[in-house]
Each structure stands twice: as structure tokens, then as C-alpha cells.
Design an enzyme around this catalytic site. Structure first.
Site, PDB file in Angstrom:
ATOM      1  N   SER A 121      -3.191   4.627  11.086  1.00  0.00           N
ATOM      2  CA  SER A 121      -2.918   5.868  10.410  1.00  0.00           C
ATOM      3  C   SER A 121      -2.152   5.708   9.091  1.00  0.00           C
ATOM      4  O   SER A 121      -2.100   6.645   8.303  1.00  0.00           O
ATOM      5  CB  SER A 121      -2.108   6.775  11.342  1.00  0.00           C
ATOM      6  OG  SER A 121      -0.836   6.214  11.594  1.00  0.00           O
ATOM      7  N   SER A 164      -1.289   1.037  13.670  1.00  0.00           N
ATOM      8  CA  SER A 164      -1.346   1.856  12.450  1.00  0.00           C
ATOM      9  C   SER A 164      -0.711   1.237  11.207  1.00  0.00           C
ATOM     10  O   SER A 164      -0.876   1.762  10.111  1.00  0.00           O
ATOM     11  CB  SER A 164      -0.693   3.213  12.702  1.00  0.00           C
ATOM     12  OG  SER A 164      -1.560   4.052  13.409  1.00  0.00           O
ATOM     13  N   LYS A 184       5.555   6.497   3.943  1.00  0.00           N
ATOM     14  CA  LYS A 184       4.561   7.229   4.729  1.00  0.00           C
ATOM     15  C   LYS A 184       5.115   8.625   4.991  1.00  0.00           C
ATOM     16  O   LYS A 184       6.315   8.778   5.253  1.00  0.00           O
ATOM     17  CB  LYS A 184       4.307   6.480   6.039  1.00  0.00           C
ATOM     18  CG  LYS A 184       3.218   7.104   6.913  1.00  0.00           C
ATOM     19  CD  LYS A 184       2.970   6.267   8.163  1.00  0.00           C
ATOM     20  CE  LYS A 184       1.862   6.848   9.027  1.00  0.00           C
ATOM     21  NZ  LYS A 184       1.599   6.035  10.232  1.00  0.00           N
TER      22      LYS A 184
END
Lengths: 486, 95
Positions: free
Chosen positions: A153, A177, A76
């Protein structure tokens, strides 16, 4: 090759069935061919990945390899990678090349894994749909018309794993997330206990809630990832000194005698009936494996979202004050004076949702409002934690849905932030309490995957991985791939 | 609690954000909605409840006061928008 587990890939490398360079190139080729559709990566690190893969092949040939040597994965884009652009999904960091690496990044490097690139995300990890990225929306690989969100997210990581553009990926979870996009994309995602994984070099959103964790297709792969990530880090003063067990060792333990709690506040008339049916079917599987069920009560759980939307914005407003247009990040053109430099650099660099949360946080922390908002939310946070502590006196794990629906449409939540916030109703309280939780694929509703969530007691990641793995040994939801990913 | 565009501008100044007149109304409405959501907390009896800052109630760990970092100023300033002779440049603040 694309459906092999980490263990199988590792064995294949050791047997010489394929090389790390071949494996890495396979994924790089897929990303080049397919990711224009999904937009799951912000940066792809082809050259560095292939160089690292060559070195890995040398080590494998020399018999000097760990299970991760030569295995590709994605990060990420919230984890700092020295020398590789790290954007956090923001214009603020559009050109930021970190001078150091996150501890999690270094841990995967040391294990010998090959970083394919950095995945898309909601800006500064704020969002539940990945629609808040400066680098564009991510498309859920399960959507036939490219019109569904992957969740957020960590939406880029979830989409990349689901679309077989990476075998596994890292994520971070502040209010859901990791788990929510895992549910929407049909993969397995684990948020560890707060303090289990170092936050050093993980760009901060809400420091008392943020936690990095694995996103994989199976609990078995997630266990191997957590093994790399977990542990105390002197560079993160909130990481906890607590022994790291062998997360793979207990995966095959029997579930005979396992007590699973069902929060009555979640299993009520508000729960979608198709999700209720998925939960019932999953419970039958778990029952066959030897588990028993007991109703538990978490009376303050409904206060999770209100408490979160004070605490997280308050911490975000403090954390993001570091972006001042002076030391790194976006700087406006031709500032008139220092105040203009600060204000314009920040307003140009941050997107709408980030600015909203900074404003709420600044307000909640401002003179005269601190007690009414921040202090109150921190007290409610303890009440929520106490509910869980009481429940875990009676049960070993808690089962619930991960999300109130399957993946929703791009743009479906309009521009009303509160509608989006309610997405995290089942996941957010684990962050407030600091507990570990895992989302596991548990069904398909109208062609879209849906997850179930297992919340464990503090530092009981091994147990929820064990339950998830046993469930996956009896079901095949985690093996289902989106229809059109080639 | 309803947020006017003046309220927004005051908080925006505290947070060092520039909010344009066009955006202030929409932001005010959004934040009013969010604060309405958050106001559910006010109904909870929290008398005597210790605020929780860390899930494990951990405290700050202290380490020995040793020098552990080497000077890497040039490396760290390489990502800065504007520097000169090892200093970060900002608009003039002293006339």
C-alpha cells in the site's frame, strides 16, 4: 543533487554548496512539474516546508545541525501530521486535519527534516497496487506507458522516491506494504521488527501486524531513517523497550562467515524462472562477500495468506469501528436516525476493499465463528513464528524473492480480491511472525526492477542493513533510475 | 461456506455498513472466495497451540495513575462534523 545520499546532502548543506531552501524548492518544483503523471502525493506542504527549510538554514549556519537538519522527505499519508491534512487514502478522512502528530512525525521534526508532503496509498493501507486510493491510482515511474502499478500500500512513497520527488519517504507494512512497492519501484524498503517503531498516530489497520519503516534508495539511507524512527514510546503500549543500536555503525562489517538460509518452500517450481535467475546472481555476489548458504524449511509458510486474511480483517473491523460520523471524518447528509448516521457515513466514506475486509472481520469475530476463524488463525500464526525461530537457530538471515513478479499492469488483477492477496506470498509471514525484513533492488527483468528480500531475526535490523549495504557496495541495481522522470 | 445476500446484510448490520441490494450479490461472491482461501486453516492440527496475539508475547504495560493529559476539548472537537457547547451532536435518540 537528485542522486545524492542523505549523508552527501547533509554534507552539501554544511559546506554551503546549497541551502535547505534551494534543496527543498528543487523537490517542490519537481513535484509541481511531474507529479500529475505519477500521482504519488495526496498533499504537498510547500509553504510549511519552505518555512522549515529557512529555519534549518539558520541552524546549519549556526553550527547547530544534525545529519537530518534541512533534508526533505515525504510521509505516507497514514501518519498524522498536526495541522496538515491526513487522509489515509480515504474519502472518510478527505478533510481530516489531525489535532496531533504521530510519534514518527515528531521524531523527524525533532531531527530537523523537512516534510514535503503526504504520499498516496491504498485506502487505510489495504491493497497491493495502490489502485484502492480515493485520490486516484499511482503510476509506477518505471512504466513507459504509465500503465503499471507501483505496488502497495505504500505505493506513493515508493513512486516518489523512485521518481526523485523525495530523497526518502516513510512507509508502513502490514503484509508487505513497504517491501513489495520497494521491489516494484527499484528502491530499498525496510519493515522493522514489530514494536521497534511507534505506532502512535499511525492510523491503524491491523494493530498486531502494522509497522512503520523507511523507504529509501539505499540501505545506508534506510539505516539513517530507522535511527530517527526506532525506539520505545510510552504512548504505544505495543512498542518494545529494547536498546536502539547505531544502525550505521555496522554497515561495513564483513559478511565473512554469514549464514544465509534459503527456504525450500520458496525456492521451488512455482518460482518464476527469471526471478530465480536474479536470485542466483545475487547469491553469487553474496558468496563473494563471504556468505554461505543453507537450505531451511518453513513448513507452515504456505498458511501465511489464509491466516493473514483472518487476523488482519478481524483487527481492521475493530479498528475502523471508530469511524462513526460523529467525532471526526465523513458524515452523511440528513441522517434519519443514529443507525442511519453510522451506516451511511461508513458506507459512503469507505471504498470497496475496506468494506470487504470489515465484513470478513466482523464475520470472523461474530458469535459462533470466533474459534473456527480468529482463534485458529492465531494458533497458525504461532506455528509460522515457530518455523522461523527454528530456522534462525541455523542461519543468520533468510533470503527470498520479495515479490512473485515485477510490477503488474493497472487493472491486471481485475476485481478478484483473492488474486491480489496472493501478491504478498513472500512478505506476509514476516508480519505474522513480527520479524524485520528488507527489500533490496537485485535486478532488472524486461526493463522493470525486482527486489530480493532479507528477513532477519528479532531486532536484527542492523544485520539485514549490513548485508544489504554490503550487497549494494558490490552491485549497482539500487543506483538505476527510471528512464523518463524529467 | 457460501455467503448469501442475506448473510451479507446480517454481517453488514453488525459492522454498521449499508449494503445495497445490487452490491450484496457481488460482495457475497467475493467473501465466499476469500473464506474458501481462509478455510485452508481448518486442515491444520493446532491442538495445544497457544494463540499468538503479539510476536514477543508482550503484555499490557501499566503506568502510574497520574493525570498526564490537559483538557484540549476545543482542539479535538475542531475536526468533528457537528458540535454544540462542547458536545458532539447526533440525531435524536430519546423521544
Amino acid at each position: 543533487m537528485l542522486d545524492k545520499s542523505i549523508k552527501e546532502l547533509s554534507q552539501g548543506l554544511k559546506n554551503g554548496d546549497f541551502s535547505s531552501v534551494e534543496l527543498t524548492q528543487t523537490y517542490l518544483d519537481r513535484i509541481a512539474k511531474l507529479d500529475a503523471r505519477f500521482n504519488s502525493y495526496i498533499s504537498v506542504s510547500s509553504d510549511a516546508a519552505l518555512t522549515a527549510a529557512k529555519e534549518a538554514d539558520t541552524r546549519i549556519a549556526a553550527g547547530d545541525a544534525s545529519i537530518w537538519t534541512g533534508i526533505p522527505y515525504a510521509h505516507k499519508d497514514v501518519f498524522c501530521t498536526e495541522g496538515l491534512r491526513t487522509t489515509c487514502g480515504s474519502k472518510m478522512l478527505e478533510n481530516f486535519v489531525p489535532p496531533y502528530s504521530a510519534t514518527v512525525t515528531s521524531q523527524f521534526d525533532r531531527a530537523g527534516a523537512i516534510c514535503l508532503g503526504k504520499t498516496n496509498m491504498d485506502e487505510f493501507a489495504m491493497g497491493s497496487s495502490n489502485e484502492n486510493s480515493f485520490f486516484g491510482k499511482v503510476v509506477n515511474p518505471w512504466s513507459s506507458s504509465n500503465d503499471l502499478v507501483p505496488g502497495g500500500s505504500s505505493g506513493g512513497s515508493a513512486a516518489a522516491v523512485a521518481a526523485r520527488l523525495a530523497p526518502v519517504a516513510t512507509g508502513t507494512d502490514t503484509g508487505g506494504s513497504i517491501r513489495q512497492p520497494a521491489s516494484f519501484c527499484g528502491i530499498t524498503g525496510l519493515k522493522p521488527t514489530y514494536g521497534r517503531v511507534s505506532r502512535f498516530g499511525m492510523i491503524a489497520y491491523a494493530s498486531s501486524l502494522d509497522q512503520g519503516g523507511p523507504m529509501a534508495r539505499t540501505a545506508e539511507d534506510a539505516a539513517l531513517m530507522l535511527q530517527v524512527m526506532a525506539g520505545h514510546d510510552p504512548k504505544d503500549s505495543t512498542s518494545i523497550k529494547h536498546d536502539v543500536p547505531d544502525y550505521s555503525a555496522g554497515l561495513n562489517n564483513s559478511l565473512q562467515g554469514l549464514k544465509i538460509g534459503l527456504p525450500k518452500e520458496f525456492f521451488n517450481e512455482h518460482l518464476d524462472s527469471s526471478i530465480q535467475a536474479v536470485m542466483q546472481t545475487a547469491m553469487k555476489e553474496l558468496e563473494k562477500l563471504g556468505a554461505t548458504f543453507k537450505e531451511v524449511s518453513l513448513p507452515n509458510i504456505g498458511l501465511g495468506i489464509p491466516a493473514y486474511y483472518v487476523i488482519a480483517p478481524a483487527e481492521c473491523s475493530a479498528n475502523l469501528s471508530r469511524f462513526d460520523g460523529v467525532r471526526y471524518g465523513h458524515r452523511c447528509e440528513q441522517p434519519e436516525d443514529l443507525m442511519d448516521l453510522y451506516k451511511r457515513s461508513r458506507s459512503e466514506g469507505f471504498g470497496n476493499e475496506v468494506q470487504r475486509r470489515i465484513l470478513i472481520g466482523a464475520y470472523a469475530l461474530s458469535a459462533g465463528y470466533y474459534d473456527a476463524y480468529y482463534r485458529k488463525a492465531m494458533q497458525v500464526r504461532r506455528l509460522i513464528k515457530n518455523d522461523y525461530v527454528a530456522a534462525f537457530e541455523d542461519v543468520d538471515v533468510i533470503l527470498s524473492p520479495t515479490t512473485p513478479s515485477t510490477a503488474f499492469g493497472i487493472g491486471a488483477k481485475g476485481d478478484d480480491p483473492v488474486k491480489m492477496y496472493l501478491e504478498d506470498i513472500y512478505t506476509i509471514t514476516a508480519n505474522l511472525a513480527g520479524l524485520p525484513g528488507i527489500s533490496v533492488p537485485a535486478g532488472i527483468i524486461d526493463g522493470l526492477p525486482i527486489g530480493l528480500q532479507l528477513t532477519g531475526n528479532y531486532f536484527d535490523e542492523a544485520r539485514i542493513l549490513n548485508v544489504a549495504h554490503q550487497y549494494q557496495s558490490q552491485t549497482d541495481w539500487h543506483l538505476k533510475a527510471p528512464g523518463n522522470i524529467d | 461456506m457460501s455467503f448469501s445476500s442475506d448473510d451479507i446484510k446480517n454481517v453488514a448490520h453488525l459492522a454498521r455498513l449499508h449494503v445495497s441490494d445490487e452490491n450484496a450479490d457481488k460482495l457475497g461472491a467475493d467473501i465466499t472466495n476469500i473464506l474458501t482461501l481462509v478455510d485452508q486453516l481448518q486442515a491444520v492440527d493446532t491442538q495445544g497451540v497457544e494463540p499468538m496475539a503479539h510476536p514477543m508475547d508482550a503484555v499490557q504495560i501499566l503506568r502510574a495513575d497520574d493525570v498526564t493529559e490537559t483538557n484540549q476539548r476545543d482542539k479535538y472537537q475542531a475536526c468533528a462534523p457537528e458540535t454544540e457547547e462542547g458536545l458532539y451532536l447526533v440525531p435524536r435518540v430519546i423521544e
